[in-house]
Design a protein around this motif. Structure first.
Motif, short mmCIF file in Angstrom:
data_model
loop_
_atom_site.label_atom_id
_atom_site.label_comp_id
_atom_site.label_asym_id
_atom_site.label_seq_id
_atom_site.Cartn_x
_atom_site.Cartn_y
_atom_site.Cartn_z
N TYR A 16 -66.06 58.91 9.43
CA TYR A 16 -65.24 58.77 10.63
C TYR A 16 -63.92 58.03 10.37
O TYR A 16 -63.35 57.43 11.28
CB TYR A 16 -66.02 58.04 11.75
N ILE A 17 -63.45 58.06 9.13
CA ILE A 17 -62.15 57.48 8.81
C ILE A 17 -61.24 58.59 8.32
O ILE A 17 -61.61 59.38 7.44
CB ILE A 17 -62.26 56.37 7.75
N PHE A 18 -60.06 58.66 8.87
CA PHE A 18 -59.09 59.71 8.57
C PHE A 18 -58.59 59.58 7.13
O PHE A 18 -58.20 58.50 6.69
CB PHE A 18 -57.93 59.60 9.55
N THR A 19 -58.61 60.69 6.39
CA THR A 19 -58.16 60.71 5.00
C THR A 19 -56.69 61.11 4.95
O THR A 19 -56.35 62.29 4.94
CB THR A 19 -59.01 61.68 4.15
N SER A 20 -55.82 60.12 4.93
CA SER A 20 -54.39 60.42 4.96
C SER A 20 -53.89 61.02 3.65
O SER A 20 -52.93 61.77 3.64
CB SER A 20 -53.60 59.14 5.27
N SER A 21 -54.53 60.70 2.53
CA SER A 21 -54.07 61.21 1.24
C SER A 21 -54.41 62.68 1.02
O SER A 21 -54.01 63.25 0.01
CB SER A 21 -54.68 60.39 0.10
N SER A 22 -55.12 63.30 1.95
CA SER A 22 -55.42 64.73 1.83
C SER A 22 -54.40 65.58 2.57
O SER A 22 -54.58 66.80 2.69
CB SER A 22 -56.82 65.03 2.38
N HIS A 23 -53.33 64.98 3.06
CA HIS A 23 -52.30 65.69 3.80
C HIS A 23 -51.00 65.72 3.02
O HIS A 23 -50.58 64.69 2.46
CB HIS A 23 -52.06 65.04 5.17
N LEU A 24 -50.36 66.87 2.98
CA LEU A 24 -49.09 67.00 2.30
C LEU A 24 -48.00 66.16 2.97
O LEU A 24 -47.01 65.79 2.32
CB LEU A 24 -48.65 68.47 2.25
N ALA A 25 -48.17 65.86 4.25
CA ALA A 25 -47.18 65.02 4.92
C ALA A 25 -47.08 63.64 4.28
O ALA A 25 -45.99 63.07 4.19
CB ALA A 25 -47.54 64.89 6.40
N MET A 26 -48.21 63.13 3.80
CA MET A 26 -48.19 61.82 3.15
C MET A 26 -47.86 61.93 1.68
O MET A 26 -47.04 61.16 1.16
CB MET A 26 -49.55 61.13 3.32
N THR A 27 -48.48 62.87 0.97
CA THR A 27 -48.26 62.98 -0.47
C THR A 27 -46.81 63.37 -0.79
O THR A 27 -46.22 62.87 -1.75
CB THR A 27 -49.22 64.00 -1.09
N LEU A 28 -46.24 64.25 0.04
CA LEU A 28 -44.83 64.60 -0.16
C LEU A 28 -43.91 63.43 0.17
O LEU A 28 -42.86 63.26 -0.46
CB LEU A 28 -44.46 65.81 0.70
N SER A 29 -44.29 62.62 1.15
CA SER A 29 -43.48 61.45 1.49
C SER A 29 -43.52 60.40 0.38
O SER A 29 -42.65 59.51 0.35
CB SER A 29 -43.96 60.84 2.80
N LEU A 30 -44.50 60.48 -0.51
CA LEU A 30 -44.54 59.58 -1.66
C LEU A 30 -43.79 60.15 -2.85
O LEU A 30 -43.04 59.44 -3.53
CB LEU A 30 -46.00 59.31 -2.06
N SER A 31 -44.00 61.44 -3.13
CA SER A 31 -43.43 62.03 -4.34
C SER A 31 -41.97 62.43 -4.19
O SER A 31 -41.16 62.24 -5.11
CB SER A 31 -44.24 63.26 -4.75
N LEU A 32 -41.60 62.99 -3.02
CA LEU A 32 -40.24 63.51 -2.86
C LEU A 32 -39.18 62.41 -2.88
O LEU A 32 -38.18 62.53 -3.62
CB LEU A 32 -40.15 64.33 -1.56
N PRO A 33 -39.31 61.30 -2.11
CA PRO A 33 -38.28 60.25 -2.21
C PRO A 33 -38.21 59.63 -3.60
O PRO A 33 -37.11 59.29 -4.07
CB PRO A 33 -38.73 59.23 -1.16
N LEU A 34 -39.36 59.48 -4.26
CA LEU A 34 -39.36 58.90 -5.61
C LEU A 34 -38.63 59.80 -6.59
O LEU A 34 -37.78 59.34 -7.37
CB LEU A 34 -40.80 58.66 -6.06
#
Length: 224
Positions: A91-109
């Protein structure tokens, strides 16, 4: 009841049209003050050893000129591994399974590294587009191939992390959904297989965080 298999990854909890599931991404910040006032424990000692080991490894990959940047990639590893492990709890949301989060980490870097590299070491960046010893006839093709491989780097980082986290969660969901329709003996086998998959997912959570941080470090080392 799930409307579709992928509905387990959809943000559903909201307050005044504001998604609350993404708040799990910032729960790791609540654990940081605990490390400063609590007495040292074995878990804290192990975590400090992991951080120091990663710091030393990233310093070697970055080289002497950019060794101070290693703290950025250690923090990136810590942030990703926290979110990966948090998603393994029910019952805890997995934010790292979404491209919205992973792209927000990789693209700005990646974009920051490219801007820094092309503005300060443009000749070095041009040299990376043509590997040493390439025949003159193949140079235009090598420049095109290297440019494409460089542009898709943030996408490959984001998709690799999100796809690995989605795959394990989907498998756990598929096996868990068959529980009510199987016999008592198969339920025992199903529970044991779920436990083994959960152990495997714990290993995947660490490995994918390490891969994301190491690849980001290697991309940063090419800029210098």
């Amino acid at each position: 009841m799930m409307t579709s298999l992928f509905s387990i990854f959809e943000p559903s909890s909201s307050l005044m049209n504001l998604s609350l599931n993404w708040l799990s991404t910032y729960l790791g910040l609540l654990c940081l003050p605990f490390m400063y006032w609590a007495s040292p424990s074995r878990w804290l000692y192990i975590w400090n050893k992991v951080i120091c080991t990663l710091h030393g490894e990233f310093k070697i990959l970055l080289g002497p000129k950019q060794s101070s940047m290693s703290i950025v990639f250690v923090a990136l590893f810590s942030f990703i591994v926290w979110n990966n492990f948090l998603g393994l709890f029910p019952y805890i949301f997995t934010s790292s399974s979404h491209l919205a989060m992973t792209l927000s980490l990789s693209l700005p870097l990646w974009l920051t590294l490219m801007i820094f590299g092309w503005s300060n070491n443009s000749q070095h960046m041009f040299a990376h587009l043509v590997p040493q010893g390439t025949p003159s006839v193949l140079m235009p093709f090598m420049v095109l191939i290297e440019t494409i491989s460089n542009v898709i780097r943030p996408g490959t980082l984001a998709v690799r992390l999100a796809a690995n986290m989605i795959a394990g969660h989907l498998l756990l969901t598929l096996l868990g959904g068959t529980g009510p329709s199987v016999s008592y003996y198969l339920v025992i086998v199903l529970i044991l297989s779920q436990i083994l998959l959960l152990v495997l997912e714990s290993a995947v959570a660490i490995i994918q965080s390490y891969v994301f941080a190491v690849l980001s470090t290697l991309y940063a080392s090419e800029v210098n």
